[in-house]
Write a protein that holds these residues in place. Structure first.
Motif, PDB file in Angstrom:
ATOM      1  N   CYS A  27      37.313  10.689 -17.982  1.00 31.07           N
ATOM      2  CA  CYS A  27      35.980  10.503 -18.550  1.00 31.07           C
ATOM      3  C   CYS A  27      35.477   9.092 -18.293  1.00 31.07           C
ATOM      4  O   CYS A  27      34.346   8.890 -17.820  1.00 31.07           O
ATOM      5  N   ASN A  28      36.309   8.090 -18.579  1.00 30.36           N
ATOM      6  CA  ASN A  28      35.916   6.699 -18.348  1.00 30.36           C
ATOM      7  C   ASN A  28      35.632   6.436 -16.878  1.00 30.36           C
ATOM      8  O   ASN A  28      34.685   5.731 -16.529  1.00 30.36           O
ATOM      9  N   ALA A  29      36.459   7.014 -15.996  1.00 32.33           N
ATOM     10  CA  ALA A  29      36.283   6.809 -14.563  1.00 32.33           C
ATOM     11  C   ALA A  29      34.969   7.393 -14.062  1.00 32.33           C
ATOM     12  O   ALA A  29      34.400   6.900 -13.077  1.00 32.33           O
ATOM     13  N   SER A  30      34.473   8.421 -14.732  1.00 33.52           N
ATOM     14  CA  SER A  30      33.220   9.048 -14.316  1.00 33.52           C
ATOM     15  C   SER A  30      31.998   8.354 -14.914  1.00 33.52           C
ATOM     16  O   SER A  30      30.869   8.770 -14.677  1.00 33.52           O
ATOM     17  N   GLY A  31      32.224   7.311 -15.723  1.00 31.46           N
ATOM     18  CA  GLY A  31      31.118   6.574 -16.308  1.00 31.46           C
ATOM     19  C   GLY A  31      30.770   6.991 -17.719  1.00 31.46           C
ATOM     20  O   GLY A  31      29.770   6.540 -18.273  1.00 31.46           O
ATOM     21  N   GLY A  32      31.583   7.858 -18.325  1.00 30.92           N
ATOM     22  CA  GLY A  32      31.300   8.335 -19.668  1.00 30.92           C
ATOM     23  C   GLY A  32      32.067   7.582 -20.734  1.00 30.92           C
ATOM     24  O   GLY A  32      32.818   6.651 -20.437  1.00 30.92           O
ATOM     25  N   GLN A  33      31.883   8.017 -21.967  1.00 28.35           N
ATOM     26  CA  GLN A  33      32.608   7.457 -23.106  1.00 28.35           C
ATOM     27  C   GLN A  33      33.370   8.584 -23.801  1.00 28.35           C
ATOM     28  O   GLN A  33      32.840   9.667 -24.006  1.00 28.35           O
TER      29      GLN A  33
ATOM     30  N   ASP B 270      41.157  14.261 -21.661  1.00 29.45           N
ATOM     31  CA  ASP B 270      41.414  13.397 -20.509  1.00 29.45           C
ATOM     32  C   ASP B 270      40.463  12.208 -20.553  1.00 29.45           C
ATOM     33  O   ASP B 270      39.437  12.170 -19.874  1.00 29.45           O
ATOM     34  N   CYS B 271      40.819  11.228 -21.359  1.00 30.14           N
ATOM     35  CA  CYS B 271      39.955  10.065 -21.559  1.00 30.14           C
ATOM     36  C   CYS B 271      39.857   9.224 -20.288  1.00 30.14           C
ATOM     37  O   CYS B 271      38.785   8.688 -19.973  1.00 30.14           O
ATOM     38  N   ALA B 272      40.927   9.102 -19.536  1.00 37.16           N
ATOM     39  CA  ALA B 272      40.916   8.280 -18.323  1.00 37.16           C
ATOM     40  C   ALA B 272      39.905   8.818 -17.318  1.00 37.16           C
ATOM     41  O   ALA B 272      39.141   8.061 -16.708  1.00 37.16           O
TER      42      ALA B 272
END
Length: 254
Positions: free
Chosen positions: A219-225, A215-217
């Motif tokens: 992850c990005n939304a939480s501030g990660g890469q 779930d890349c979206a």
């Protein structure tokens, strides 16, 4: 707030910002010609740029001749465009996408010429059929066109319906042998078999399962890469306070 605590908080924030910048640098989107590559795609060893960010099957090489042609792991599959929102990409096969020679070389099974996992040839494609070795007879009926061009023997083209990799289109082949190739459905809707050169050039659609790359979206939304952990063969979300060498399981960042 006590000045010492305030200073400690400031230093912590600056450190996290520094780490976040380092993570972004490690996993920043890359370009190949006009193509932007981001997770799950990544520029691989063909460019001597080993990245911790991508799924192994999505490794892309960018050719040395101007760096404009992207291919899956340096294979014959060229990536023409990626639709990240719909987990799909348009590609072409070198053997069949270049002019008259492509038409003369269509006597192979597209599905077995591609390492399909984790990809599938989309059923949104249509089937472009080529008939050859017709034993002196020519296929008749509406829809068939002569595509012999510079080939050494007669070849005929027919544009069928939905492409299924394991189900040949039901057409009257007579005494001919034939192969069938996926072409973009959105292009084929306004074309006929007479446009076979354009259809070959424009490529076909491949898809991948989102579950296979995490779930890349989120992850990005939480501030990660978004990254792929080769050690455990699973998606991972790298947070700003983590080292890229960490082997933590998937989690969202705070």
């Amino acid at each position: 707030m006590h000045p010492t605590l305030l200073l400690l908080l400031l230093v912590t924030c600056l450190l996290l910002l520094h780490l976040r910048g380092r993570v972004s640098a490690d996993c920043e989107p890359a370009t190949c010609g006009n193509l932007t590559l981001r997770y799950p795609f990544w520029l691989g060893s063909g460019n001597q740029t080993l990245s911790p960010c991508g799924h192994p099957a999505f490794e892309v090489w960018c050719n040395d001749d101007g760096g404009s042609v992207a291919s899956l792991k340096g294979s014959s599959i060229h990536v023409l465009g990626v639709d990240y929102a719909n987990n799909s990409f348009v590609c072409s096969h070198t053997r069949i996408a270049s002019g008259d020679d492509g038409v003369c070389s269509t006597d192979f099974n597209m599905s077995v010429s591609i390492a399909l996992s984790p990809f599938t040839i989309s059923p949104r494609n249509r089937a472009l059929c080529f008939l050859s070795k017709c034993d002196g007879s020519a296929p008749s009926g509406p829809g068939f066109v002569n595509a012999t061009s510079n080939c050494s023997a007669p070849i005929y083209a027919y544009l069928g319906g939905t492409y299924y990799w394991d189900r040949p289109p039901a057409i009257a082949t007579g005494r001919c042998e034939y192969s069938y190739i996926p072409v973009l459905g959105r292009e084929a809707a306004a074309m006929t078999a007479a446009n076979y050169r354009r259809l070959l050039k424009d490529g076909f659609l491949m898809e991948w399962e989102a579950a296979g790359v995490g779930d890349c979206a989120a992850c990005n939304a939480s501030g990660g890469q978004c990254q792929y952990n080769n050690t455990v063969a699973a998606f991972r979300c790298l947070c700003p306070d983590e080292s890229p060498s960490s082997h933590a399981d998937f989690k969202l960042c705070c």
